[in-house]
Motif scaffolding. Structure first.
Motif, mmCIF file in Angstrom:
data_model
loop_
_atom_site.group_PDB
_atom_site.id
_atom_site.type_symbol
_atom_site.label_atom_id
_atom_site.label_comp_id
_atom_site.label_asym_id
_atom_site.label_seq_id
_atom_site.Cartn_x
_atom_site.Cartn_y
_atom_site.Cartn_z
ATOM 1 N N TYR A 185 -22.170 132.137 -36.400
ATOM 2 C CA TYR A 185 -21.883 133.230 -35.472
ATOM 3 C C TYR A 185 -20.407 133.597 -35.583
ATOM 4 O O TYR A 185 -19.554 132.725 -35.747
ATOM 5 C CB TYR A 185 -22.186 132.821 -34.033
ATOM 6 C CG TYR A 185 -23.606 132.380 -33.806
ATOM 7 C CD1 TYR A 185 -23.975 131.044 -33.950
ATOM 8 C CD2 TYR A 185 -24.590 133.293 -33.442
ATOM 9 C CE1 TYR A 185 -25.282 130.635 -33.746
ATOM 10 C CE2 TYR A 185 -25.888 132.891 -33.235
ATOM 11 C CZ TYR A 185 -26.236 131.561 -33.394
ATOM 12 O OH TYR A 185 -27.523 131.162 -33.195
ATOM 13 N N TYR B 263 -12.711 138.142 -29.637
ATOM 14 C CA TYR B 263 -12.323 137.988 -28.246
ATOM 15 C C TYR B 263 -11.035 138.764 -28.011
ATOM 16 O O TYR B 263 -10.164 138.840 -28.872
ATOM 17 C CB TYR B 263 -12.072 136.515 -27.887
ATOM 18 C CG TYR B 263 -13.326 135.709 -27.666
ATOM 19 C CD1 TYR B 263 -13.906 134.994 -28.708
ATOM 20 C CD2 TYR B 263 -13.930 135.657 -26.407
ATOM 21 C CE1 TYR B 263 -15.063 134.238 -28.506
ATOM 22 C CE2 TYR B 263 -15.073 134.901 -26.205
ATOM 23 C CZ TYR B 263 -15.629 134.204 -27.254
ATOM 24 O OH TYR B 263 -16.765 133.468 -27.059
ATOM 25 N N ARG C 166 -20.121 140.159 -30.800
ATOM 26 C CA ARG C 166 -20.569 139.000 -31.558
ATOM 27 C C ARG C 166 -21.505 139.452 -32.667
ATOM 28 O O ARG C 166 -22.160 140.495 -32.556
ATOM 29 C CB ARG C 166 -21.263 137.973 -30.677
ATOM 30 C CG ARG C 166 -22.531 138.447 -30.015
ATOM 31 C CD ARG C 166 -23.172 137.323 -29.212
ATOM 32 N NE ARG C 166 -23.981 136.450 -30.048
ATOM 33 C CZ ARG C 166 -24.447 135.278 -29.642
ATOM 34 N NH1 ARG C 166 -24.158 134.822 -28.440
ATOM 35 N NH2 ARG C 166 -25.189 134.539 -30.442
ATOM 36 N N PHE D 71 -8.617 137.868 -30.937
ATOM 37 C CA PHE D 71 -8.901 136.668 -31.715
ATOM 38 C C PHE D 71 -10.281 136.763 -32.348
ATOM 39 O O PHE D 71 -11.267 137.078 -31.675
ATOM 40 C CB PHE D 71 -8.845 135.414 -30.829
ATOM 41 C CG PHE D 71 -7.478 135.092 -30.313
ATOM 42 C CD1 PHE D 71 -7.109 135.448 -29.030
ATOM 43 C CD2 PHE D 71 -6.569 134.420 -31.105
ATOM 44 C CE1 PHE D 71 -5.851 135.150 -28.533
ATOM 45 C CE2 PHE D 71 -5.301 134.110 -30.625
ATOM 46 C CZ PHE D 71 -4.945 134.483 -29.340
ATOM 47 N N ARG E 106 -18.377 130.190 -35.068
ATOM 48 C CA ARG E 106 -19.118 129.094 -34.465
ATOM 49 C C ARG E 106 -20.295 128.724 -35.343
ATOM 50 O O ARG E 106 -21.052 129.572 -35.786
ATOM 51 C CB ARG E 106 -19.629 129.465 -33.071
ATOM 52 C CG ARG E 106 -19.970 128.265 -32.193
ATOM 53 C CD ARG E 106 -20.546 128.703 -30.880
ATOM 54 N NE ARG E 106 -22.007 128.757 -30.953
ATOM 55 C CZ ARG E 106 -22.766 129.508 -30.184
ATOM 56 N NH1 ARG E 106 -22.232 130.296 -29.293
ATOM 57 N NH2 ARG E 106 -24.072 129.486 -30.318
ATOM 58 N N LEU F 163 -15.707 126.123 -31.439
ATOM 59 C CA LEU F 163 -15.398 127.546 -31.570
ATOM 60 C C LEU F 163 -14.034 127.590 -32.247
ATOM 61 O O LEU F 163 -13.035 127.195 -31.653
ATOM 62 C CB LEU F 163 -15.367 128.193 -30.190
ATOM 63 C CG LEU F 163 -15.393 129.712 -30.073
ATOM 64 C CD1 LEU F 163 -16.612 130.294 -30.758
ATOM 65 C CD2 LEU F 163 -15.366 130.107 -28.608
ATOM 66 N N PHE G 92 -10.877 129.437 -33.747
ATOM 67 C CA PHE G 92 -10.179 130.698 -33.568
ATOM 68 C C PHE G 92 -9.217 130.997 -34.704
ATOM 69 O O PHE G 92 -8.626 130.093 -35.293
ATOM 70 C CB PHE G 92 -9.370 130.677 -32.262
ATOM 71 C CG PHE G 92 -10.208 130.740 -31.022
ATOM 72 C CD1 PHE G 92 -10.606 129.579 -30.378
ATOM 73 C CD2 PHE G 92 -10.617 131.959 -30.499
ATOM 74 C CE1 PHE G 92 -11.388 129.631 -29.230
ATOM 75 C CE2 PHE G 92 -11.392 132.024 -29.356
ATOM 76 C CZ PHE G 92 -11.780 130.859 -28.728
#
Lengths: 115, 113
Positions: free
Chosen positions: A33, A37, A50, A91, A95, A103, A105
């Protein structure tokens, strides 16, 4: 190990114009995924969009869309009709479906929007 | 919708003291919560994974004796910065998962004088 790279520390755009933020990632997994963000000055993390890697269709959320290039491991975010409220840190994140805890970043891109 | 809160939102303390930061899932149960640290103009770095009823899992390089994590209930995880020093000054963010969605707390700004 997976890594996420955002090569643009800062970007700027004129209000009502379009801007594209870049993100590349590295993984050996075939399914995963990807997320964008937004972190405004309040520092609250907000999910923008997403993308599931198994979906070929690029995700879209109103003025936000992505260009997902799985073979190139690229996941850019396009913001159309930019608004002053879009100014924030953005960001990119990865995932794994096998380790949903993690997660990962990228380093972030600061977007400035000029009137 | 699901909400995660953090308390306090900011704290200033003297060097050598301990500071506790709370992360609560307000309307859902979170068996797992995550603690991040963010320095100015930098990304979020995962510090540890907090599991309800068991010991936290710390990322490499994070001192578990300095950053104590307790997940005593399904809605509360706490991060205690022990014997804080100025280099611990940072923004601390928690995250909780509900099904397939991630919820972030609003963060806590810690300043150690």
């Amino acid at each position: 190990a997976q890594t996420v790279t955002q090569s643009q520390p800062e970007m700027s755009v004129q209000e009502a114009e379009t801007v594209t933020l870049s993100c590349t990632y590295d993984t050996s997994e075939s399914d995963y995924y990807l997320f964008w963000y937004k972190q405004p000055p309040s520092r609250q993390m907000i999910l923008v969009i997403r993308q599931e890697a198994y979906k070929q269709q690029n995700a879209t959320e109103n003025r936000f869309s992505v260009n997902f290039q799985k073979a190139a491991k690229s996941f850019s975010l396009k913001i159309s009709d930019s608004q002053l409220g879009d100014a924030a840190m953005y960001f990119c994140a990865y995932r794994s479906p096998y380790n949903t805890d993690k997660l990962i970043f990228g380093t972030g891109t600061r977007l400035q929007v000029f009137p | 919708g699901a909400v995660v809160s953090q308390h306090p939102s900011w704290v200033i303390c003297k060097s050598g003291t301990s500071v506790k930061i709370e992360c609560r899932s307000l309307d859902f149960q979170a068996t797992t919560m995550f603690w991040y640290r963010q320095f100015p103009k930098q990304s979020l770095m995962l510090m540890a994974t907090s599991n309800e009823g068991s010991k936290a899992t710390y990322e490499q390089g994070v001192e578990k004796d300095k950053f104590l994590i307790n997940h005593a209930s399904l809605t509360l995880s706490t991060l205690t910065v022990t014997s804080a020093h100025p280099e611990d000054s940072s923004f601390y963010i928690c995250r909780a998962s509900l099904v397939d969605t991630q919820y972030f707390g609003p963060g806590t700004r810690l300043t150690v004088l």
